[in-house]
Motif scaffolding. Structure first.
Motif, mmCIF file in Angstrom:
data_model
loop_
_atom_site.group_PDB
_atom_site.id
_atom_site.type_symbol
_atom_site.label_atom_id
_atom_site.label_comp_id
_atom_site.label_asym_id
_atom_site.label_seq_id
_atom_site.Cartn_x
_atom_site.Cartn_y
_atom_site.Cartn_z
ATOM 1 N N ARG A 143 0.875 -1.320 -0.022
ATOM 2 C CA ARG A 143 -0.064 0.001 -0.043
ATOM 3 C C ARG A 143 1.005 1.439 -0.068
ATOM 4 N NH1 ARG A 143 -5.121 -0.417 4.214
ATOM 5 N NH2 ARG A 143 -6.025 -2.482 3.458
ATOM 6 N N ARG A 144 1.959 1.091 0.632
ATOM 7 C CA ARG A 144 2.876 2.277 0.662
ATOM 8 C C ARG A 144 3.810 2.561 -0.434
ATOM 9 N NH1 ARG A 144 6.271 3.414 5.877
ATOM 10 N NH2 ARG A 144 4.292 3.707 7.464
ATOM 11 N N GLY A 145 3.801 1.570 -1.277
ATOM 12 C CA GLY A 145 4.566 1.307 -2.675
ATOM 13 C C GLY A 145 5.990 0.953 -2.189
ATOM 14 N N LEU A 146 6.431 0.406 -1.212
ATOM 15 C CA LEU A 146 7.586 -0.052 -0.619
ATOM 16 C C LEU A 146 7.958 -1.442 -1.369
ATOM 17 C CD1 LEU A 146 7.530 0.475 3.066
ATOM 18 C CD2 LEU A 146 8.770 2.174 1.299
ATOM 19 N N PRO A 147 9.124 -1.775 -1.833
ATOM 20 C CA PRO A 147 9.387 -3.136 -2.159
ATOM 21 C C PRO A 147 9.221 -4.128 -1.243
ATOM 22 C CG PRO A 147 11.409 -1.823 -1.873
ATOM 23 C CD PRO A 147 10.295 -0.944 -1.498
ATOM 24 N N PRO A 148 8.739 -5.267 -2.086
ATOM 25 C CA PRO A 148 8.569 -6.510 -1.046
ATOM 26 C C PRO A 148 9.830 -6.734 -0.138
ATOM 27 C CG PRO A 148 7.945 -6.922 -3.466
ATOM 28 C CD PRO A 148 8.581 -5.545 -3.434
ATOM 29 N N LEU A 149 9.906 -7.456 0.796
ATOM 30 C CA LEU A 149 10.923 -7.912 1.500
ATOM 31 C C LEU A 149 11.416 -9.131 1.336
ATOM 32 C CD1 LEU A 149 9.579 -6.344 5.045
ATOM 33 C CD2 LEU A 149 11.773 -5.582 3.742
ATOM 34 N N GLY A 150 12.542 -9.403 0.954
ATOM 35 C CA GLY A 150 13.178 -10.657 0.598
ATOM 36 C C GLY A 150 13.267 -11.441 2.166
ATOM 37 N N ASP A 151 13.537 -10.678 3.143
ATOM 38 C CA ASP A 151 13.487 -11.451 4.277
ATOM 39 C C ASP A 151 12.324 -11.307 5.314
ATOM 40 O OD1 ASP A 151 14.026 -8.834 4.945
ATOM 41 O OD2 ASP A 151 15.630 -8.932 6.101
ATOM 42 N N LEU A 152 11.127 -11.314 4.699
ATOM 43 C CA LEU A 152 9.933 -10.973 5.304
ATOM 44 C C LEU A 152 9.689 -11.910 6.486
ATOM 45 C CD1 LEU A 152 7.201 -9.566 5.812
ATOM 46 C CD2 LEU A 152 6.166 -11.050 3.788
ATOM 47 N N GLU A 153 10.161 -13.229 6.269
ATOM 48 C CA GLU A 153 9.756 -14.467 7.259
ATOM 49 C C GLU A 153 10.737 -14.288 8.404
ATOM 50 O OE1 GLU A 153 10.486 -19.331 7.505
ATOM 51 O OE2 GLU A 153 9.608 -18.317 5.567
ATOM 52 N N ARG A 155 12.149 -11.277 9.523
ATOM 53 C CA ARG A 155 11.560 -10.241 10.271
ATOM 54 C C ARG A 155 10.127 -10.240 10.931
ATOM 55 N NH1 ARG A 155 13.052 -4.700 7.296
ATOM 56 N NH2 ARG A 155 14.791 -5.233 5.979
ATOM 57 N N THR A 156 9.441 -11.110 10.548
ATOM 58 C CA THR A 156 8.346 -11.475 11.019
ATOM 59 C C THR A 156 8.562 -12.402 12.327
ATOM 60 O OG1 THR A 156 7.011 -11.607 9.212
ATOM 61 C CG2 THR A 156 5.965 -12.836 10.946
ATOM 62 N N GLU A 157 9.497 -13.382 12.396
ATOM 63 C CA GLU A 157 9.882 -14.107 13.468
ATOM 64 C C GLU A 157 10.592 -13.183 14.563
ATOM 65 O OE1 GLU A 157 10.423 -17.554 15.182
ATOM 66 O OE2 GLU A 157 9.385 -17.444 13.120
ATOM 67 N N ALA A 161 9.375 -12.459 18.058
ATOM 68 C CA ALA A 161 10.052 -12.555 19.344
ATOM 69 C C ALA A 161 10.243 -11.600 20.328
ATOM 70 C CB ALA A 161 11.685 -13.195 18.861
ATOM 71 N N LEU A 162 10.127 -10.280 19.721
ATOM 72 C CA LEU A 162 9.961 -8.996 20.588
ATOM 73 C C LEU A 162 8.920 -9.180 21.672
ATOM 74 C CD1 LEU A 162 10.776 -6.090 17.963
ATOM 75 C CD2 LEU A 162 12.316 -6.934 19.805
ATOM 76 N N PHE A 163 7.879 -9.547 21.140
ATOM 77 C CA PHE A 163 6.460 -9.723 21.954
ATOM 78 C C PHE A 163 6.465 -10.786 22.885
ATOM 79 C CE2 PHE A 163 5.071 -6.645 18.571
ATOM 80 C CZ PHE A 163 4.648 -5.555 19.520
ATOM 81 N N GLU A 164 7.016 -11.807 22.386
ATOM 82 C CA GLU A 164 6.997 -13.052 23.400
ATOM 83 C C GLU A 164 8.063 -12.773 24.316
ATOM 84 O OE1 GLU A 164 7.438 -16.751 20.960
ATOM 85 O OE2 GLU A 164 5.516 -16.714 20.531
ATOM 86 N N GLY A 165 9.361 -11.942 24.060
ATOM 87 C CA GLY A 165 10.212 -11.642 25.081
ATOM 88 C C GLY A 165 9.849 -10.932 26.226
ATOM 89 N N LEU A 166 8.888 -9.784 25.688
ATOM 90 C CA LEU A 166 8.371 -8.863 26.739
ATOM 91 C C LEU A 166 7.335 -9.699 27.810
ATOM 92 C CD1 LEU A 166 7.556 -5.803 24.533
ATOM 93 C CD2 LEU A 166 9.050 -5.965 26.389
ATOM 94 N N SER A 187 10.174 2.056 17.870
ATOM 95 C CA SER A 187 11.282 2.592 17.015
ATOM 96 C C SER A 187 11.744 1.133 16.201
ATOM 97 C CB SER A 187 12.401 3.181 17.852
ATOM 98 O OG SER A 187 13.385 3.441 17.123
ATOM 99 N N THR A 188 11.812 0.144 17.207
ATOM 100 C CA THR A 188 12.460 -1.343 16.558
ATOM 101 C C THR A 188 11.565 -1.758 15.377
ATOM 102 O OG1 THR A 188 13.693 -1.532 18.444
ATOM 103 C CG2 THR A 188 13.283 -3.224 17.102
ATOM 104 N N LEU A 189 10.325 -1.400 15.691
ATOM 105 C CA LEU A 189 9.173 -2.112 14.933
ATOM 106 C C LEU A 189 9.336 -1.208 13.521
ATOM 107 C CD1 LEU A 189 6.048 -2.976 17.096
ATOM 108 C CD2 LEU A 189 7.602 -4.612 15.723
ATOM 109 N N GLN A 190 9.287 0.180 13.663
ATOM 110 C CA GLN A 190 9.548 0.923 12.471
ATOM 111 C C GLN A 190 10.674 0.513 11.564
ATOM 112 O OE1 GLN A 190 9.454 4.954 13.117
ATOM 113 N NE2 GLN A 190 9.010 5.482 11.119
#
Length: 195
Positions: A143-153, A155-157, A161-166, A187-190
């Motif tokens: 939607r933002r016009g950003l390129p697809p992420l090759g490392d999407l999986e 980054r999702t992981e 992990a950030l939320f489970e770690g919290l 900031s990390t999520l951004q």
């Protein structure tokens, strides 16, 4: 007027809520079906009408938690900027969502290390949530016009992990999640979502 299905769903949720309380307090193995029945205000036989065993109850708790996560992610699609909605919502109500019920989540994960059926349930729930989060990120980037992420999986992981770690940090270091922690999380999520 409530239908038979509505009453059945209400009774199932009554059992799940009671089981969650019992598992939280006494652990999966420490909580007997008799205790679950007493906490639910029904007979053991009535519980077996809805659930085959305690594993089936855990499976239903996991499914309910995953459904909540999916609903939260689906609601983000209404926002024009999905990525900013993800970042903005991060840290809101940490500790108030059923998905962040630390003691119950840890108990279920501990049982998953010993019980292959529970492990399969937990892993399938994780797969569904992980897949939907990745789809949400990809859609937001598109939607933002950003390129697809090759490392999407990957980054999702890391995001999960950030939320489970919290969650685990709340057990090791119980305190309210403060504004500084939420600011760093956002900031990390951004960085993970937008770069």
């Amino acid at each position: 007027m409530k239908t038979e299905q509505d009453r059945g769903e209400a009774r199932c949720n009554q059992v799940l809520d009671a089981a969650a309380d019992c598992f939280r307090q006494r652990g999966f193995h420490g909580a007997s079906m008799a205790e679950l029945a007493k906490a639910a205000g029904m007979s053991v036989g009535h519980i077996y009408h809805y659930f085959e065993n305690k594993e089936a109850i855990i499976a239903a708790i996991v499914e309910r938690d995953v459904a909540e996560i999916l609903a939260l992610l689906d609601a983000l699609y209404d926002d024009e900027d999905i990525l900013q909605a993800l970042i903005r919502e991060a840290g809101n109500d940490i500790g108030e969502s059923p998905c962040s019920d630390d003691a119950l989540q840890i108990e279920i994960l501990a049982e998953a290390t010993r019980n292959p059926k529970v492990a399969a349930t937990v892993q399938e729930g994780d797969r569904k949530a992980r897949t939907r989060l990745a789809e949400t990120i990809a859609s937001g980037r598109e939607r933002r016009g950003l390129p697809p992420l090759g490392d999407l999986e990957a980054r999702t992981e890391i995001i999960i992990a950030l939320f489970e770690g919290l969650m685990l940090r709340q057990v090791r270091h119980p305190k309210d999640v403060d504004a500084a922690t939420i600011a760093v999380l956002r900031s990390t999520l951004q960085t993970l979502l937008e770069t």
